[in-house]
Design a protein around this motif. Structure first.
Motif, mmCIF file in Angstrom:
data_model
loop_
_atom_site.group_PDB
_atom_site.id
_atom_site.type_symbol
_atom_site.label_atom_id
_atom_site.label_comp_id
_atom_site.label_asym_id
_atom_site.label_seq_id
_atom_site.Cartn_x
_atom_site.Cartn_y
_atom_site.Cartn_z
ATOM 1 N N ILE A 167 0.860 -1.249 0.070
ATOM 2 C CA ILE A 167 0.130 0.082 -0.167
ATOM 3 C C ILE A 167 1.029 1.301 0.164
ATOM 4 O O ILE A 167 0.768 2.123 -0.973
ATOM 5 N N SER A 168 1.617 1.254 0.904
ATOM 6 C CA SER A 168 2.456 2.621 0.977
ATOM 7 C C SER A 168 3.667 2.707 -0.210
ATOM 8 O O SER A 168 3.882 3.919 -0.579
ATOM 9 N N LEU A 169 3.978 1.625 -0.653
ATOM 10 C CA LEU A 169 4.924 1.550 -2.057
ATOM 11 C C LEU A 169 4.056 2.176 -3.213
ATOM 12 O O LEU A 169 4.768 2.947 -4.094
ATOM 13 N N TYR A 170 2.738 1.706 -3.276
ATOM 14 C CA TYR A 170 1.981 2.146 -4.317
ATOM 15 C C TYR A 170 1.576 3.560 -4.259
ATOM 16 O O TYR A 170 1.783 4.221 -5.268
ATOM 17 N N GLU A 171 1.497 4.085 -3.101
ATOM 18 C CA GLU A 171 0.945 5.625 -2.875
ATOM 19 C C GLU A 171 2.432 6.224 -3.037
ATOM 20 O O GLU A 171 2.111 7.524 -3.814
ATOM 21 N N GLU A 197 -12.148 -3.437 1.637
ATOM 22 C CA GLU A 197 -11.994 -3.231 2.938
ATOM 23 C C GLU A 197 -10.416 -2.981 3.277
ATOM 24 O O GLU A 197 -9.892 -2.319 4.255
ATOM 25 N N LYS A 198 -9.314 -3.705 2.549
ATOM 26 C CA LYS A 198 -7.946 -3.620 2.696
ATOM 27 C C LYS A 198 -7.397 -2.343 2.208
ATOM 28 O O LYS A 198 -6.364 -2.046 2.596
ATOM 29 N N GLY A 199 -8.193 -1.747 1.278
ATOM 30 C CA GLY A 199 -7.538 -0.363 0.533
ATOM 31 C C GLY A 199 -6.671 -0.678 -0.477
ATOM 32 O O GLY A 199 -5.678 -0.011 -0.645
ATOM 33 N N PHE A 200 -6.776 -1.956 -1.165
ATOM 34 C CA PHE A 200 -5.700 -2.405 -2.109
ATOM 35 C C PHE A 200 -6.139 -1.503 -3.506
ATOM 36 O O PHE A 200 -6.998 -2.102 -4.390
#
Length: 360
Positions: free
Chosen positions: A272-276, A305-308
């Motif tokens: 998630i953080s890497l994608y952002e 729900e996981k924010g992928f």
């Protein structure tokens, strides 16, 4: 033996495994409450097996007894017992001749016990390998949960098997174990490729070896350049997807997973953080789920729900996934914009370093 133990235990006694001419017969006595028992090389893909020889034995239990009959194998075969209520036993080897086997499923104990005087040569070799570290690694594997820990233990197991092979080139034990491992992952393994010629000329003539060697070569040449996948998007619309169709993306992480895969979700959380951070700089993630039809709603819910918040496709019932022999999850490929593989099964920490070096 107390009553509780009798209730929990599955005791299998092979009363006879006698070879007459080119056949063998196995009679099994059991106290299990299951209706049937099976014997077959679990997890080994059918393409590796000799189709002229039946390696799946299944029969109903009648009065506590099961009987299996078959042709004499041309070389040693690795089998498991499968009980519907208890799962798989430990593995064991049949070379031919007479033997007696015992297996207990009490407290999840699935150890195969064979009297010393009745053990085949392959069984002795296998037990030697287990005593020298394989058994400990298998038990450790069953306890760990993270992908990183499993990969580390997998490397240790592979090294142990290859060392055994180098000292025992005529043994079928390392061949069956390597084929078993490869069938579960179906990914290129450099150590396997570099070691496969250690086997004796006799073993190299078998279908098992030849299929293993060709499958290794096929996995090594795997590419996603212009490869088309017939998938569904989040709206369940049919999509023909190719990596080469992604625009303005320099680095792509192709992620094969399914929604109930615990290790998959642990890794995806770290994306998630890497994608952002890197998406606008040319990084994309494409996650392809192999969820079954009955799990489609769960697949959608997990993503939300996981924010992928990256690209998602559904390979319903793993049709496309199986075409490229992916059977272990998660499986990831780091790709260039041309679809060529940069690295397989890259760790999130390694991915972070790679992105920092190439996109910042």
């Amino acid at each position: 033996m107390n009553k509780q133990f009798l209730i929990l235990i599955l005791l299998i006694s092979v009363l006879s495994c006698k070879q007459e001419n080119n056949h063998f017969n196995v009679k099994i006595k059991t106290e299990t409450k299951s209706d049937s028992l099976s014997m077959y090389p679990s997890f080994v893909s059918e393409k590796f097996l000799d189709s002229s020889y039946n390696m799946l034995f299944k029969a109903k239990i009648q009065n506590g007894t099961v009987e299996f009959s078959g042709n004499k194998p041309s070389h040693p075969i690795m089998f498991d017992f499968f009980d519907m209520n208890h799962g798989l036993s430990e593995k064991f080897f049949i070379d031919g001749g007479s033997t007696e086997l015992f297996v207990s499923f009490a407290n999840n104990d699935k150890e195969i016990i064979i009297p010393d005087k009745l053990k085949s040569q392959s069984q002795k070799e296998y037990e030697s390998l287990k005593e020298n570290g394989l058994d400990s690694l298998n038990k450790l594997w069953s306890k760990v949960k993270t992908v990183e820990e499993r990969r580390y233990i997998g490397v240790e197991k592979d090294s142990l098997i290859i060392n055994f092979l180098s000292e025992n080139p005529n043994s079928y034990v390392p061949l069956w174990l390597l084929v078993n491992n490869f069938s579960k992952k179906s990914e290129y393994n450099k150590l396997y490729d570099e070691s496969i010629n250690l086997f004796s000329n006799e073993i190299k003539q078998t279908r098992l070896f030849k299929q293993f060697k060709s499958s290794l070569a096929e996995s090594k040449s795997l590419t996603f350049v212009n490869r088309k996948f017939e998938l569904k998007n989040l709206n369940l619309e049919n999509v023909n997807f190719r990596i080469n169709d992604l625009e303005n993306k320099e680095i792509i992480l192709l992620d094969f997973w399914f929604s109930n895969c615990g290790p998959c979700l642990i890794e995806m959380d770290k994306y998630i953080s890497l994608y952002e951070k890197y998406n606008k700089l040319g990084f994309e993630i494409v996650s392809i789920s192999s969820d079954k039809t009955s799990k489609i709603d769960n697949w959608k819910s997990v993503i939300t729900e996981k924010g992928f918040n990256w690209v998602h496709y559904l390979d319903e019932n793993a049709v496309e996934t199986h075409k490229i022999n992916i059977r272990s999850f998660p499986t990831t490929f780091l790709l260039g914009k041309d679809g060529k593989i940069i690295k397989r099964n890259i760790k999130p920490e390694q991915l972070s370093e790679y992105l920092a070096e190439n996109l910042e």
